[in-house]
Design a protein around this motif. Structure first.
Motif, PDB file in Angstrom:
ATOM      1  N   ALA A 136       0.835  -1.203   0.000  1.00  0.00           N
ATOM      2  CA  ALA A 136       0.000   0.000   0.000  1.00  0.00           C
ATOM      3  C   ALA A 136       0.867   1.249   0.000  1.00  0.00           C
ATOM      4  O   ALA A 136       1.954   1.288   0.582  1.00  0.00           O
ATOM      5  CB  ALA A 136      -0.920   0.016   1.221  1.00  0.00           C
ATOM      6  N   ALA A 156       0.405   5.856  -0.167  1.00  0.00           N
ATOM      7  CA  ALA A 156      -0.457   7.042  -0.142  1.00  0.00           C
ATOM      8  C   ALA A 156       0.088   8.037  -1.147  1.00  0.00           C
ATOM      9  O   ALA A 156       1.294   8.332  -1.146  1.00  0.00           O
ATOM     10  CB  ALA A 156      -0.496   7.664   1.245  1.00  0.00           C
ATOM     11  N   VAL A 167      -2.723   3.809   9.896  1.00  0.00           N
ATOM     12  CA  VAL A 167      -2.677   2.724   8.907  1.00  0.00           C
ATOM     13  C   VAL A 167      -1.857   1.574   9.469  1.00  0.00           C
ATOM     14  O   VAL A 167      -0.671   1.758   9.780  1.00  0.00           O
ATOM     15  CB  VAL A 167      -2.079   3.215   7.582  1.00  0.00           C
ATOM     16  N   LEU A 176       3.303   1.837   4.900  1.00  0.00           N
ATOM     17  CA  LEU A 176       2.627   2.738   3.972  1.00  0.00           C
ATOM     18  C   LEU A 176       3.661   3.716   3.423  1.00  0.00           C
ATOM     19  O   LEU A 176       4.111   4.627   4.122  1.00  0.00           O
ATOM     20  CB  LEU A 176       1.500   3.510   4.677  1.00  0.00           C
ATOM     21  N   LEU A 181      -2.619  -1.382  -3.378  1.00  0.00           N
ATOM     22  CA  LEU A 181      -3.612  -0.449  -2.851  1.00  0.00           C
ATOM     23  C   LEU A 181      -3.004   0.943  -2.785  1.00  0.00           C
ATOM     24  O   LEU A 181      -1.805   1.110  -2.546  1.00  0.00           O
ATOM     25  CB  LEU A 181      -4.071  -0.863  -1.448  1.00  0.00           C
ATOM     26  N   LEU A 234      -3.945   5.110  -1.368  1.00  0.00           N
ATOM     27  CA  LEU A 234      -4.771   6.106  -0.692  1.00  0.00           C
ATOM     28  C   LEU A 234      -4.592   7.430  -1.419  1.00  0.00           C
ATOM     29  O   LEU A 234      -3.469   7.879  -1.643  1.00  0.00           O
ATOM     30  CB  LEU A 234      -4.344   6.245   0.765  1.00  0.00           C
ATOM     31  N   SER A 235      -5.689   8.049  -1.806  1.00  0.00           N
ATOM     32  CA  SER A 235      -5.653   9.382  -2.410  1.00  0.00           C
ATOM     33  C   SER A 235      -6.017  10.404  -1.348  1.00  0.00           C
ATOM     34  O   SER A 235      -7.105  10.333  -0.753  1.00  0.00           O
ATOM     35  CB  SER A 235      -6.634   9.460  -3.577  1.00  0.00           C
ATOM     36  N   LEU A 242     -11.532   8.010   6.263  1.00  0.00           N
ATOM     37  CA  LEU A 242     -10.516   7.215   5.586  1.00  0.00           C
ATOM     38  C   LEU A 242      -9.406   6.738   6.511  1.00  0.00           C
ATOM     39  O   LEU A 242      -8.800   5.687   6.266  1.00  0.00           O
ATOM     40  CB  LEU A 242      -9.891   8.040   4.449  1.00  0.00           C
ATOM     41  N   VAL A 258      -9.359   1.828   9.073  1.00  0.00           N
ATOM     42  CA  VAL A 258      -8.523   1.465   7.928  1.00  0.00           C
ATOM     43  C   VAL A 258      -8.596  -0.034   7.659  1.00  0.00           C
ATOM     44  O   VAL A 258      -8.705  -0.477   6.509  1.00  0.00           O
ATOM     45  CB  VAL A 258      -7.066   1.911   8.150  1.00  0.00           C
ATOM     46  N   PHE A 312      -9.690  -1.897   4.214  1.00  0.00           N
ATOM     47  CA  PHE A 312      -8.854  -2.916   3.567  1.00  0.00           C
ATOM     48  C   PHE A 312      -9.646  -4.203   3.345  1.00  0.00           C
ATOM     49  O   PHE A 312      -9.490  -4.864   2.309  1.00  0.00           O
ATOM     50  CB  PHE A 312      -7.624  -3.202   4.425  1.00  0.00           C
ATOM     51  N   TRP A 344      -9.655   5.279  -0.884  1.00  0.00           N
ATOM     52  CA  TRP A 344      -8.760   4.146  -0.996  1.00  0.00           C
ATOM     53  C   TRP A 344      -9.160   3.371  -2.250  1.00  0.00           C
ATOM     54  O   TRP A 344     -10.350   3.301  -2.578  1.00  0.00           O
ATOM     55  CB  TRP A 344      -8.882   3.213   0.204  1.00  0.00           C
ATOM     56  N   CYS A 345      -8.187   2.781  -2.943  1.00  0.00           N
ATOM     57  CA  CYS A 345      -8.533   2.015  -4.146  1.00  0.00           C
ATOM     58  C   CYS A 345      -7.518   0.914  -4.403  1.00  0.00           C
ATOM     59  O   CYS A 345      -6.405   0.926  -3.863  1.00  0.00           O
ATOM     60  CB  CYS A 345      -8.616   2.934  -5.358  1.00  0.00           C
TER      61      CYS A 345
END
Length: 361
Positions: free
Chosen positions: A95, A97, A117, A121, A176, A178-179, A203, A210, A214, A272-273
């Protein structure tokens, strides 16, 4: 008869005034027509306007419908309640960000949220000047959850251009993403003053939140998870001036939308995507020069169009999406779906995810 003619003339005068931007501009135009063509010129102008009225009204109605968008009623718009009762532990997915820090003074606040998180990250942070880069580097000094990389880009495309295209080389290294961005909304006054915190809380508000997100991103092709809309914004959610540019953007991906299509998007463009859920958008290979010059716009730019294109692109990639909400931050508790066990996710997703594109999941 005279009275009916009076009403007809009054209606036509009002129509002319509205179309010309007010009484004074309409009167100025009438005087100009009278001087050049007399009463006959004024009558011809009104007659021509009457002939176009029906077509103009139809076009205006269509434009208004497109601007509003097709949105569900508040009580029919569902989201998963977070945190889940017993969210699963984080798995091995990588993951990162991807953060736009236009306001570096907010990085300290953001760093506190990022600490929630679980596990590693890595951070990729964009900004708009070398001076800001120095501030950001200082704010994240000693960050021990992963690597930190800061890049400087020109001030175009808000958070959208840096996120998708400034860091285009990053996505394939991760599962993954995070925006996030250092959001301020000075145009919204008091009602939008809490918007940033609302999004951050949904988020990143706790390790359990978190972990719940996920878990959602592990389930049944869910490609994006984002907060339920700030309640103040709900009455004004719509296409605005962005429908035509969004449709043109999606056509480049082979996706067609129409004026009556169901409208949904992550307001604030934080989420999150799964990284490959954004592939169709990233493959457009837009450049910073494609985005509008920054002039404090609140609507109608390419960045606003991309924001509204996110979920259509996610679905075009074969994914679903889901919204989440905190019970103490959203005033419609009956629209929140609790998750007490993994078995609650499939039926809940059928209520939360409304397919935007026909023939998609």
């Amino acid at each position: 008869m005279a009275f009916s003619k009076y009403l007809s003339a009054l209606r036509r005068a009002r129509s002319l005034a509205a179309s010309e931007g007010g009484v004074l501009p309409a009167a100025t135009k009438a005087v100009r027509l009278f001087r050049s063509s007399g009463l006959r010129g004024i009558k011809q102008a009104l007659s021509a306007r009457d002939t176009a009225t029906a077509a103009a009204a139809a076009a205006a109605a269509a434009a208004a419908a497109a601007s509003r968008g097709n949105r569900p009623k508040d009580n029919d718009d569902f989201a998963f309640e977070i945190p889940f009762a017993r969210p699963a532990e984080r798995d091995e997915r990588r993951a990162c960000a991807i953060i736009h820090a236009f306001y570096p003074e907010l990085c300290g606040e953001m760093r506190g949220y990022l600490a929630n998180v679980p596990g590693r990250l890595d951070l990729y942070i964009s900004t708009t000047s070398e001076e800001k880069l120095q501030e950001i580097t200082a704010a994240f000094a000693g960050y021990d959850k992963g690597s930190v990389e800061v890049r400087v880009f020109e001030n175009r495309g808000r958070d959208i251009a840096p996120k998708l295209y400034g860091f285009a080389d990053v996505y394939d290294r991760y599962d993954l993403a995070l925006s996030l961005h250092t959001k301020k909304s000075p145009h919204g006054g008091t009602p939008l003053a809490d918007w940033r915190h609302y999004l951050y809380e949904h988020l990143l508000g706790s390790p359990q939140i978190v972990a719940s997100i996920f878990e959602l991103l592990k389930h049944d092709r869910v490609g994006m998870v984002f907060p339920q809309h700030l309640f103040y914004l709900r009455p004004i959610l719509g296409w605005g001036a962005n429908f035509a540019s969004c449709r043109a953007l999606l056509r480049k991906m082979g996706v067609e939308i129409h004026e009556g299509i169901y409208l949904e998007f992550p307001t604030g463009s934080m989420f999150w995507c799964r990284t490959d859920a954004l592939r169709t958008l990233r493959d457009l290979n837009l450049r910073f020069g494609d985005f509008d010059d920054e002039a404090g716009q609140i609507d109608g730019t390419l960045a606003h169009a991309v924001e509204r294109a996110f979920l259509y692109a996610v679905e075009a990639s074969g994914y679903q999406w889901a919204k989440v909400a905190l019970r103490d931050r959203y005033p419609l508790p009956d629209t929140l779906i609790p998750v007490n066990a993994p078995a609650d996710l499939p039926p809940g997703l059928k209520r939360v995810h409304r397919p935007l594109l026909s023939g998609r999941p």
